[in-house]
Design a protein around this motif. Sequence first.
Motif, PDB file in Angstrom:
ATOM      1  N   ALA A  10       0.856  -1.193   0.000  1.00  0.00           N
ATOM      2  CA  ALA A  10       0.000   0.000   0.000  1.00  0.00           C
ATOM      3  C   ALA A  10       0.882   1.230   0.000  1.00  0.00           C
ATOM      4  O   ALA A  10       2.004   1.194   0.519  1.00  0.00           O
ATOM      5  CB  ALA A  10      -0.913   0.004   1.220  1.00  0.00           C
ATOM      6  N   VAL A  11       0.407   2.309  -0.588  1.00  0.00           N
ATOM      7  CA  VAL A  11       1.065   3.598  -0.421  1.00  0.00           C
ATOM      8  C   VAL A  11       0.031   4.554   0.148  1.00  0.00           C
ATOM      9  O   VAL A  11      -1.147   4.477  -0.191  1.00  0.00           O
ATOM     10  CB  VAL A  11       1.674   4.138  -1.739  1.00  0.00           C
ATOM     11  N   SER A  12       0.476   5.393   1.079  1.00  0.00           N
ATOM     12  CA  SER A  12      -0.475   6.285   1.745  1.00  0.00           C
ATOM     13  C   SER A  12       0.069   7.699   1.804  1.00  0.00           C
ATOM     14  O   SER A  12       1.277   7.920   1.734  1.00  0.00           O
ATOM     15  CB  SER A  12      -0.755   5.785   3.165  1.00  0.00           C
ATOM     16  N   SER A  13      -0.842   8.621   1.960  1.00  0.00           N
ATOM     17  CA  SER A  13      -0.482  10.024   2.130  1.00  0.00           C
ATOM     18  C   SER A  13       0.327  10.169   3.428  1.00  0.00           C
ATOM     19  O   SER A  13       0.102   9.424   4.391  1.00  0.00           O
ATOM     20  CB  SER A  13      -1.771  10.836   2.190  1.00  0.00           C
ATOM     21  N   PRO A  14       1.257  11.128   3.491  1.00  0.00           N
ATOM     22  CA  PRO A  14       2.038  11.324   4.719  1.00  0.00           C
ATOM     23  C   PRO A  14       1.158  11.624   5.934  1.00  0.00           C
ATOM     24  O   PRO A  14       1.576  11.434   7.082  1.00  0.00           O
ATOM     25  CB  PRO A  14       2.939  12.512   4.402  1.00  0.00           C
ATOM     26  N   ARG A  15      -0.073  12.069   5.680  1.00  0.00           N
ATOM     27  CA  ARG A  15      -0.996  12.326   6.804  1.00  0.00           C
ATOM     28  C   ARG A  15      -1.598  11.034   7.353  1.00  0.00           C
ATOM     29  O   ARG A  15      -2.325  11.042   8.332  1.00  0.00           O
ATOM     30  CB  ARG A  15      -2.111  13.278   6.345  1.00  0.00           C
ATOM     31  N   LEU A  16      -1.299   9.939   6.695  1.00  0.00           N
ATOM     32  CA  LEU A  16      -1.810   8.627   7.134  1.00  0.00           C
ATOM     33  C   LEU A  16      -0.601   7.693   7.263  1.00  0.00           C
ATOM     34  O   LEU A  16      -0.336   6.877   6.387  1.00  0.00           O
ATOM     35  CB  LEU A  16      -2.806   8.116   6.084  1.00  0.00           C
ATOM     36  N   PRO A  17       0.147   7.832   8.358  1.00  0.00           N
ATOM     37  CA  PRO A  17       1.435   7.131   8.433  1.00  0.00           C
ATOM     38  C   PRO A  17       1.330   5.619   8.631  1.00  0.00           C
ATOM     39  O   PRO A  17       2.273   4.906   8.311  1.00  0.00           O
ATOM     40  CB  PRO A  17       2.135   7.791   9.627  1.00  0.00           C
ATOM     41  N   GLU A  18       0.201   5.138   9.149  1.00  0.00           N
ATOM     42  CA  GLU A  18       0.046   3.679   9.349  1.00  0.00           C
ATOM     43  C   GLU A  18      -1.230   3.221   8.663  1.00  0.00           C
ATOM     44  O   GLU A  18      -2.213   3.951   8.627  1.00  0.00           O
ATOM     45  CB  GLU A  18      -0.075   3.349  10.846  1.00  0.00           C
ATOM     46  N   VAL A  19      -1.191   1.999   8.142  1.00  0.00           N
ATOM     47  CA  VAL A  19      -2.420   1.405   7.587  1.00  0.00           C
ATOM     48  C   VAL A  19      -2.608   0.019   8.206  1.00  0.00           C
ATOM     49  O   VAL A  19      -1.626  -0.638   8.553  1.00  0.00           O
ATOM     50  CB  VAL A  19      -2.382   1.299   6.041  1.00  0.00           C
ATOM     51  N   PRO A  20      -3.858  -0.432   8.367  1.00  0.00           N
ATOM     52  CA  PRO A  20      -4.069  -1.735   9.007  1.00  0.00           C
ATOM     53  C   PRO A  20      -3.542  -2.898   8.156  1.00  0.00           C
ATOM     54  O   PRO A  20      -3.622  -2.846   6.932  1.00  0.00           O
ATOM     55  CB  PRO A  20      -5.596  -1.821   9.153  1.00  0.00           C
ATOM     56  N   GLY A  21      -2.988  -3.890   8.828  1.00  0.00           N
ATOM     57  CA  GLY A  21      -2.632  -5.143   8.146  1.00  0.00           C
ATOM     58  C   GLY A  21      -1.307  -5.144   7.417  1.00  0.00           C
ATOM     59  O   GLY A  21      -0.879  -6.185   6.917  1.00  0.00           O
ATOM     60  N   LEU A  22      -0.640  -3.996   7.311  1.00  0.00           N
ATOM     61  CA  LEU A  22       0.642  -3.934   6.600  1.00  0.00           C
ATOM     62  C   LEU A  22       1.627  -3.101   7.412  1.00  0.00           C
ATOM     63  O   LEU A  22       1.261  -2.055   7.944  1.00  0.00           O
ATOM     64  CB  LEU A  22       0.473  -3.275   5.222  1.00  0.00           C
ATOM     65  N   ALA A  23       2.882  -3.567   7.470  1.00  0.00           N
ATOM     66  CA  ALA A  23       3.891  -2.813   8.220  1.00  0.00           C
ATOM     67  C   ALA A  23       4.470  -1.711   7.336  1.00  0.00           C
ATOM     68  O   ALA A  23       4.706  -1.917   6.144  1.00  0.00           O
ATOM     69  CB  ALA A  23       4.991  -3.758   8.668  1.00  0.00           C
ATOM     70  N   ARG A  24       4.674  -0.551   7.944  1.00  0.00           N
ATOM     71  CA  ARG A  24       5.323   0.546   7.218  1.00  0.00           C
ATOM     72  C   ARG A  24       6.740   0.112   6.891  1.00  0.00           C
ATOM     73  O   ARG A  24       7.411  -0.489   7.729  1.00  0.00           O
ATOM     74  CB  ARG A  24       5.323   1.759   8.146  1.00  0.00           C
ATOM     75  N   CYS A  25       7.242   0.388   5.677  1.00  0.00           N
ATOM     76  CA  CYS A  25       8.560  -0.166   5.384  1.00  0.00           C
ATOM     77  C   CYS A  25       9.670   0.851   5.554  1.00  0.00           C
ATOM     78  O   CYS A  25       9.546   2.011   5.192  1.00  0.00           O
ATOM     79  CB  CYS A  25       8.593  -0.904   4.062  1.00  0.00           C
ATOM     80  N   ASP A  26      10.755   0.387   6.164  1.00  0.00           N
ATOM     81  CA  ASP A  26      11.902   1.235   6.505  1.00  0.00           C
ATOM     82  C   ASP A  26      12.674   1.614   5.262  1.00  0.00           C
ATOM     83  O   ASP A  26      12.900   0.775   4.405  1.00  0.00           O
ATOM     84  CB  ASP A  26      12.877   0.466   7.411  1.00  0.00           C
ATOM     85  N   ALA A  27      13.137   2.823   5.193  1.00  0.00           N
ATOM     86  CA  ALA A  27      14.022   3.293   4.124  1.00  0.00           C
ATOM     87  C   ALA A  27      13.448   2.962   2.747  1.00  0.00           C
ATOM     88  O   ALA A  27      14.180   2.841   1.771  1.00  0.00           O
ATOM     89  CB  ALA A  27      15.406   2.674   4.269  1.00  0.00           C
ATOM     90  N   ASN A  28      12.137   2.802   2.710  1.00  0.00           N
ATOM     91  CA  ASN A  28      11.448   2.482   1.465  1.00  0.00           C
ATOM     92  C   ASN A  28      11.958   1.206   0.791  1.00  0.00           C
ATOM     93  O   ASN A  28      11.853   1.031  -0.418  1.00  0.00           O
ATOM     94  CB  ASN A  28      11.536   3.650   0.475  1.00  0.00           C
ATOM     95  N   LEU A  29      12.557   0.315   1.578  1.00  0.00           N
ATOM     96  CA  LEU A  29      13.038  -0.945   1.004  1.00  0.00           C
ATOM     97  C   LEU A  29      12.063  -2.054   1.341  1.00  0.00           C
ATOM     98  O   LEU A  29      11.872  -2.408   2.499  1.00  0.00           O
ATOM     99  CB  LEU A  29      14.412  -1.291   1.579  1.00  0.00           C
ATOM    100  N   LEU A  30      11.474  -2.617   0.318  1.00  0.00           N
ATOM    101  CA  LEU A  30      10.469  -3.651   0.541  1.00  0.00           C
ATOM    102  C   LEU A  30      11.119  -4.962   0.906  1.00  0.00           C
ATOM    103  O   LEU A  30      12.150  -5.336   0.350  1.00  0.00           O
ATOM    104  CB  LEU A  30       9.646  -3.866  -0.724  1.00  0.00           C
ATOM    105  N   ARG A  31      10.498  -5.660   1.816  1.00  0.00           N
ATOM    106  CA  ARG A  31      10.885  -7.040   2.113  1.00  0.00           C
ATOM    107  C   ARG A  31       9.589  -7.806   2.303  1.00  0.00           C
ATOM    108  O   ARG A  31       8.632  -7.247   2.844  1.00  0.00           O
ATOM    109  CB  ARG A  31      11.674  -7.083   3.425  1.00  0.00           C
ATOM    110  N   VAL A  32       9.559  -9.022   1.855  1.00  0.00           N
ATOM    111  CA  VAL A  32       8.332  -9.798   2.085  1.00  0.00           C
ATOM    112  C   VAL A  32       8.348 -10.266   3.524  1.00  0.00           C
ATOM    113  O   VAL A  32       9.293 -10.947   3.941  1.00  0.00           O
ATOM    114  CB  VAL A  32       8.244 -11.011   1.137  1.00  0.00           C
ATOM    115  N   SER A  33       7.326  -9.878   4.284  1.00  0.00           N
ATOM    116  CA  SER A  33       7.325 -10.292   5.694  1.00  0.00           C
ATOM    117  C   SER A  33       6.274 -11.364   5.909  1.00  0.00           C
ATOM    118  O   SER A  33       5.353 -11.502   5.129  1.00  0.00           O
ATOM    119  CB  SER A  33       7.016  -9.104   6.595  1.00  0.00           C
TER     120      SER A  33
END
Length: 364
Positions: free
Chosen positions: A341-364
Amino acid sequence: MTALLNFIRETILIDGPISVERYMTLCLARYYGSRDPLGSAGDFTTAPEISQMFGELIGLWMAEIWRLMGEPPRAYWVELGPGRGTLSSDALRAARLLPEFLNGLDVHLVETSPVLRNMQKEVLSGTGKAVEWHDSVRSLPDDGPLLVVANEFFDALPVQQYVADKGQWHQRCVGLAEDEKTLRFGLFPSSGVTLPLPPKEGETCEVPASGIALMGELARRIARQGGVALVIDYGYAGPSYGDSLQALRHHAYADVLSMPGEADLTTHVGFQYLADAAYAGGTITHGLSTQRDFLRQLGIDVRAASLAKAAPAEAEAIFAAAARLTGEGRRNMGELFKVMAVSSPRLPEVPGLARCDANLLRVS
Ligand code: SAH
């Protein structure tokens, strides 16, 4: 010989080979523009066609996003490449649980195929919502939050392919065999292009240029207007080496070059490319997760149990569908499919998915 094959052949005879990207563009426009590719009589099946639970859970996820955004009185429900319209129809039905959310939604669909637009119109007439169609994300409304969902959409966009030869990347092209009738792959002379991976002899690297441009546009809008985009597709974090271009016809693999426009062409989605485009556009990235973990977080097991209880005769089919959506292995979608998911900076967290560090995706 099909009309499209003839056109491609004549183009190549006059102008020389075309890029794989151009070939895909021509084939996909013909393919999606002329048929309903979904279901058992078509070429492939997608998650919303397997079970209503898929769309319902996404509808409730979006409702939760709306709540986290502070319950804006109006928002835009947007689906990219809605196929038969099943996902949006199931999602909007589930959203009836929250009338304030549902009543404030305007429905916008990005769909190029006239055949599928007609099906979507019919399926969505049951929701009682007015629907607006767009050829691209560029004409979406620009004055309110966007709640965007794209299931098996990015895999249907053309990609550029590069092959490493003698220390350089060469763009892969489609030309003619000696008989001047049959299509075959070749390489353009090198233009000295630099890719995210070094040119490893004989390896292929795919660059989803259309997907990158589309995600960039979407992210700039979400950063400005608010909202989220939820992307579900088979793919990998990447970038990584590999040729993932496939043709599917009647649920079986087909030759990519032999029937242009008559088979579905897809590639595995390189999610990191999309995440980079989204980051550059000013949004926050969440994921990757597997479809299995995401749907479980959203409560698919509870939903399956309650549907089965309401219709005991259907229980076996309901649990089988849930297993297909969340199961392992090549026959199931749980691990093959990834969620970002990508979200607006005003919505820093979304349910069910972890925010990813340094914009580097990892399959968790
Ligand atoms: N999301 C649906 C259908 C997936 S098939 C599902 O999960 O069942 C891909 C969809 O994207 C089709 O609706 C197809 O017509 C649409 N599509 C393909 N290329 C497109 C493009 N460039 N712009 C808009 N829609 C496109």
